[in-house]
Motif scaffolding. Sequence first.
Motif, PDB file in Angstrom:
ATOM      1  N   VAL A   1       4.740  -3.964  -0.156  1.00 26.47           N
ATOM      2  CA  VAL A   1       4.880  -2.922   1.025  1.00 26.47           C
ATOM      3  C   VAL A   1       5.341  -1.625   0.714  1.00 26.47           C
ATOM      4  CG1 VAL A   1       6.010  -3.053   3.222  1.00 26.47           C
ATOM      5  CG2 VAL A   1       4.703  -4.890   2.461  1.00 26.47           C
TER       6      VAL A   1
ATOM      7  N   LEU B   1       0.335  -5.943   0.272  1.00 21.85           N
ATOM      8  CA  LEU B   1      -0.290  -5.488   1.648  1.00 21.85           C
ATOM      9  C   LEU B   1      -1.397  -4.378   1.110  1.00 21.85           C
ATOM     10  CD1 LEU B   1      -0.380  -4.485   4.730  1.00 21.85           C
ATOM     11  CD2 LEU B   1       1.285  -2.676   4.255  1.00 21.85           C
TER      12      LEU B   1
ATOM     13  N   ILE C   1       7.554  -2.784   9.056  1.00 25.19           N
ATOM     14  CA  ILE C   1       7.396  -4.184   8.803  1.00 25.19           C
ATOM     15  C   ILE C   1       8.829  -4.925   9.304  1.00 25.19           C
ATOM     16  CG2 ILE C   1       6.783  -5.973   7.197  1.00 25.19           C
ATOM     17  CD1 ILE C   1       4.632  -4.248   7.953  1.00 25.19           C
TER      18      ILE C   1
ATOM     19  N   LEU D   1       2.892  -7.822   8.964  1.00 24.46           N
ATOM     20  CA  LEU D   1       1.743  -7.731   7.907  1.00 24.46           C
ATOM     21  C   LEU D   1       0.315  -7.922   8.137  1.00 24.46           C
ATOM     22  CD1 LEU D   1       3.563  -9.495   4.624  1.00 24.46           C
ATOM     23  CD2 LEU D   1       2.839  -6.985   5.011  1.00 24.46           C
TER      24      LEU D   1
END
Length: 244
Positions: free
Chosen positions: A41, A36, A220, A226
């Motif tokens: 993430v 990300l 998420i 995303l």
Amino acid sequence: MTAFGATELLADCGLIVAAGGSSSRFGHGNKLLMDLAGLPVFCHCLRAFLPLLPAGHAVLVVPAVSEPLFAAALAAAGWGERVRLVPGGASRQASVQAGLAALPAAATIVAVQDAARPLATAELLARCVASARACGSGVAAHRVVDTIKAATAEGAVTATPDRRALWAAETPQVFRRDWLAAAYELVARDGLEVTDDAQAVQLAGHPVQLVESQQDNLKITRAADLPLANFILAQRRAEANDVT
């Protein structure tokens, strides 16, 4: 100065990042390790929060089988010495208990953060900590704007709660450490299952204070989340550049 105006070192705060989810609704792979905006993430909340915390006050709780992957990602981000990696338990509440045990005694206020919420800001953490110092708890949440329906398993509506009294809980969720530890001892002893830390603290008889989250704090959950998170982060970077 850290992002979003939070400047105070939170010397009494410890951070538990819960990274033990199964990613079953994501569809493929471990969502927390997906890229990300150039980082996995799970790294985004650490990037936001670590500048506010003393060394040794951050714990990342992960499935034991995934420890090498998370350790490699932490090292690549340069946080191998800043974040303690701890194997989680069979449930989220057991994992939070493992994280509590790994924090130093100086952390008398504890923030629990879902690793799947990469958009939480330093400013939000600081406000939740301030609430916890004042009244024992500070739980990030946003007001519900949709009309909510209670229904049977078959989908038959049974009630329409007044949305003016409804909030959706997020993370970080911040508490006095002694409250949180006692709450999880209680739910473990009584065989209860809770869906967040605030529920455990409330079951233990302590007040839970909500702190309004005023920016996107997306969780998420599915693969489509995303690109949305990428878009929000790009907007924030553009806004920050405009200010500077």
